[in-house]
Scaffold this active site. Sequence first.
Site, PDB file in Angstrom:
ATOM      1  N   GLY A 295       4.980   5.178  -1.571  1.00 27.90           N
ATOM      2  CA  GLY A 295       3.903   5.815  -2.324  1.00 27.90           C
ATOM      3  C   GLY A 295       2.768   4.830  -2.539  1.00 27.90           C
ATOM      4  CB  SER A 296       0.261   4.599  -5.204  1.00 30.44           C
ATOM      5  OG  SER A 296      -0.188   5.912  -5.016  1.00 30.44           O
ATOM      6  CB  THR A 297       4.223   0.503  -4.639  1.00 32.92           C
ATOM      7  OG1 THR A 297       5.076   1.153  -3.699  1.00 32.92           O
ATOM      8  CG2 THR A 297       4.551   0.984  -6.029  1.00 32.92           C
TER       9      THR A 297
END
Lengths: 380, 694
Positions: free
Chosen positions: B352-354
């Site tokens: 995801g956004s990590t």
Amino acid sequence: MNSSSEVSVITQAPPPVMSLSAWLARFHLDLWLGAALLTMSALGLLVLYSASGHSASMVFSQGQRLLLGLVVMTVLAQAPPELYRAAAPWLYSVALLLLMATLVLGQHAKGAQRWLDLGVMRFQPSELMKLAMPIAVAAFLHGRRLPPGIGVLLATLAMIGVPTALIAVQPDLGTALLVLVAGLLALFFGGLRWRWIFLALGAGAAALPLLWFKLHDYQRNRLLTFLDPERDPLGAGYHITQSKIAIGSGGLFGKGWLNGTQAKLDFLPESHTDFIFAVYSEELGLLGVLVLLALYAVIVGRGLVIALRGQDTFQRLLGGSLALTFFIYVFINTGMVMGLLPVVGVPLPLVSYGGTSMVSLLAGFGMLMSIQTHRKLLAA
Amino acid sequence: MTKRRPPGRGDAAAVARTGRGPIAMLNTPFESMKNLHEEKEAFTTRVVIAGLGCLVLIGCLVARMTDLQLIQHAYYSTRADDNRMRLVPVAPVRGLLYDRNGALLAQNAPAFVLEITPEQLPGKLDDTLARLGQLVRLTDVDIARFRERMRKTPRYRAVALRTNLSAEEVARYEINRYDFQGVEVTAGLLREYPLGAGASHVIGYVGGITDSDLQTIDEASYQGLTQIGKSGVESSHEEELRGHPGNKIIEANAGGRPLRELDYQQGNPGRNLYLTIDSKLQATAEAALGELDGAAVAIDPKTGEILAMVSKPGFDPGPFVEGIDGASYRALLENPDRPLYNRALLGTYPPGSTIKPFMAAAGLIAGTLNPATKVFDPGYFQLPGVDRKYRCYWRQGHGWVDLNLAMTKSCDVYFYQAALNMGIDHIDEVLGAFGFGHISEVDIPHEKTGLLPSRDWKRRVYRQAWFPGETINTGIGQGYLTVTPLQLAQATARMAMRGGGFKPHMVHAEEDPATHNISAVTPEALPPIPAKDRGVFDRVIEAMELVMQPGGTAYAVFKDAPYRAAGKTGTAQVAGLRQDETYAPKLDATPKALRDHALFMAFAPVDDPRIAVAVIAEHAGHGGTSAAPVARAMIDEYLLGKVLFNAPPTPTVPAIVETVPDDDGDDENPDAGTAPTPPDQPRPGDDASAVPQQ
């Protein structure tokens, strides 16, 4: 040896100080035999202590039997040989009857029917026959023309064969063998012709395969195992393999008294009875074995000398048979323990734990002493 | 030799002495034929022959004895020794495990073990068990477990029936031991794990040596040992921990009973290991995750030491040491939360956004990303000439965004564009350098590579060309891309080290138990991530630090932290949204298995990084609310020794506060359809075979 030498012994003046030998002779005991037997028995008790796993009670009970045997020996030495000759037919008949009774009424022990329960004690008639046989054969041949003719020979063989067969079917091959040997040796000393001896040996060899099928399974196993002990190293060959290990590991000087590992750690079965020679060899080494064999040789040699000095045919044949049977005893046991002979249940004379054989052996020596010590009295 | 001679005069006296028995009667007719002198000579000859015969036979005996006792003496001596001497192995004491501060993680506790050697049992096993049952407590579970173990063990090896007899049971058995052949009570050492379920995935456990173990080990090294490391550090550092067995020579009798010791040679005990784990930090992380399933990994960026590695739920290693019974083991295997499964190494999650900080770094390294250049986010992204809209989670759109704003608000459109600009090949190169798509080679067995998709991979697996739309999805950490928590933590550590960093490892130091000499493990430096300008990492970190600042997605959690931290939230989609769904449905309206994973990565302090953390909370919704508090607690604990931030009681269903939309990074990926397999369905292999569901 001739009659003049005998006369010279008799006519010799007694020494001013009575020798130990002469003193013992008063009680009809023989110094050489007695000393060798006592030494041997003492050695036997020492080894027994080790072989039994330091069992003082076993040594004590063996000591009791030894004492009993010595008493029997002394008592039997008092009677003149003529008495044994006279008693021979009765002795033989009684022993034979008891053997037959054993076959019918006997007690089973270890798969064999050897014991007769007399109420107060259990008794092995085959041991009695061991003594009765040489006496009977010697007495039978006494006064007959020797070497025996065919009729006498056949009669003697029947005398020997019947009890041997009775013992063999118990089955007790070891004792049967010794009874057979005792009778045959008397016959041998009676001058049995060589051609018959060889004939018998030949016939015996030819009959071996037949005999094979008559043997019990355990007896066959023993023979097979003798031929190849490693055939079944954990089963029938175990005894002989462990015994050879015990002997071989003893070396020249042995591991020392009480230090034999094979017996102490229970690897050697029957270590205090039939296989006690292995314990002896392991702990006392080849040197100890030579001493032991020398002692046996002294006993046998002395027995043969006594036989030579025997004053009539009966004494000579009985003496020779007793002495040589004793040797055969030793040879069969030691030969078996060191893997030269198949395993037969023959104890090491005077050393193995067990009562009857000790007493019957010493009884035999009592008769030998009787032959030796009644000579002078007779001549005088 | 005797010859037949004419009969001479009879001896009258002899006749008289013959007596009158039945035998004597036979005598009489032949009496006169006897020749006494000749007879005596013949007898003498026979005695001489007999005497010679005796001498010959004695000679045979002496020869045989000489052969046995002199010539073959050495051979029989050896055989006698073989009979009585037994070489008995002396098991080495297994090395202890400590954490980095010396707290005990695994020890050896004395225990009485009731063992049966099946081969030595005289009769039926059932009979022995029944009789033993009268002396010691034997439950059906004990017996079932024993039979199970017996099945897996060679018959000549002792199998434990009970591993922890009480003193009273030992006494009762010893009184009756003569009754039991093949049964033995041995005083042994039993492995104990004081933390219980804590750190159980890292420490692992030991268990009985099975037939399959015997295929691979050198049996000589396991003389006297019954157990072997089965998982975790117990397995990967088996060699050091085990030590080397010694042996003693005992004298035993024919029955096998040992009598005395003849010789003793000590082996080498196993080495004590100080793990890199900080057990307090580990406990903090475990507590912070609470009831959530997931994983948390903390790494010291300056050494590569793994400070904490948590996988929830955990399991109690105790029963494995004693040999777990079939039913309990099945229960563990069939538990839908999969407690035996080490999520930190085996769980593969869409990041995801990590992934965005690493995307940013990749763009800066490639030169395709200008941090100051603004991109307009109308709420969606479209490829030129294509109708399909790639949505930003913030449906109104973020307007004009630069790198800092894109990172703090977790703007998807910005990173769609960034990914598209640099292309999948360059993404692969830089993300690969950060460690994604490769195993980290950490010293715990079994690790997954995750999946770093590439053109090659797509062609190999799907026999299809790579589509630009897939690059776009990769840009926000969705699509095919999956990572393990360890990879994410390690990549964060390398970011913190501005592209440097060390190989992650579990052992801090080793101790020789004899000398107590402690030797530290030297960290292994990794080749730096190639970048013309080291400043690119500082630039990304600057943006990551803003995530913790007002307006950032992790501000709520990190606002009062007394240190400078940099990080990124993430929410990984598990179930795909349909094209007609404009944004994710409300969390509490979604079945748990379809809820999003919450992720967070961070390190601190920014200018002197001491700890890098990655947290994944499965199906917990939003990274900022579920994962970030765990990371905050861990960083607090490690840097400050206490946790300043009070996370709300860990919610299994975190509430969505719609009026505060900026506390999470939300990703939408309607096009890709689904996220890759959730970690509680094991992925069968490496990246090549790990195929997203369509």
